[in-house]
Design a protein around this motif. Sequence first.
Motif: not given
Length: 289
Positions: A58-59, A63-64, A71-73, A186-188
């Motif tokens: 959620l937080f 970013v995910d 991003s597949k979560r 990539q953004e991490v």
Amino acid sequence: MKNYLNLIRIDQYVKNGFVFAPLFFGGAFFEVNLLYKVLLTFICFSLAASSIYIVNDLFDLRVDQAHPIKSKRPLASGQIKKKEAVLLQMFLMSVALFLSYFVSQQLLLVISFYLVLNFCYSKWLKHIAILDINIIATGFVLRILAGAVVTEIEPSVWILLITYLLALFLAIGKRRTDVVLMQNGQEVRKSTAGYNLIFVDAALGILASIIVVCYIFYCIAPENKLHYHSNLLYISIIFVINGVFRYLQLAIVNQSTYSPTEVVLKDRFIQITILLWVLLLSYLLYFNS
């Protein structure tokens, strides 16, 4: 159902196997009453960890969504709505706390501390380099302590120390993958900015060396020779060294340590190494009369 199982990270439950460590190393693994308590503790920690995974997702939602893998979560991909995730998180956390109180008030304290610490980690502390991996390592130590309080078997300093060091080693290996992604544009997570490949590789080398040395001292310590009723514990050093080498190979050569849990679940070399190590220690502890 598959989306919800992915949301609660059921594959990560292997980490909670650390709650069995005091029972196993204490030579009491076949005591049914204690084993039952540890199984309940495993369930408590699994539910608590799942609730934290949801909080973290959620937080980290924004970013995910930009991450090639995360991003597949279920939340990041929109397969599960925020409201549903919040309700599930509250349910899992409540059951974990209630069940832990039923097992032991001391376990309730450990689970509560784990939840508070990891909430702070998910919200703030994971953005602070070095502190982030220390909190991950602390989580593994708390699993050991959870197994200890319900069985009343005091874990040795060796087990606590090696667990902490091993968890740090795995966490820094995971950060290495994040650094590679960051270098590829990539953004991490923010804490990754506090790492680079030179630092991470140096840290991996240092931790690998310390883990091996600590384990060697564990094997040759006089009190442990008496505990195992054998001088053959040193043979297990072979499996530890090669397991460490394999993880270094995966981290540095293959750059595939995004998830240490997946490494354990999928890498045959690691699996065989762990299995042989467990079989040897089991023989020495339980069948070496």
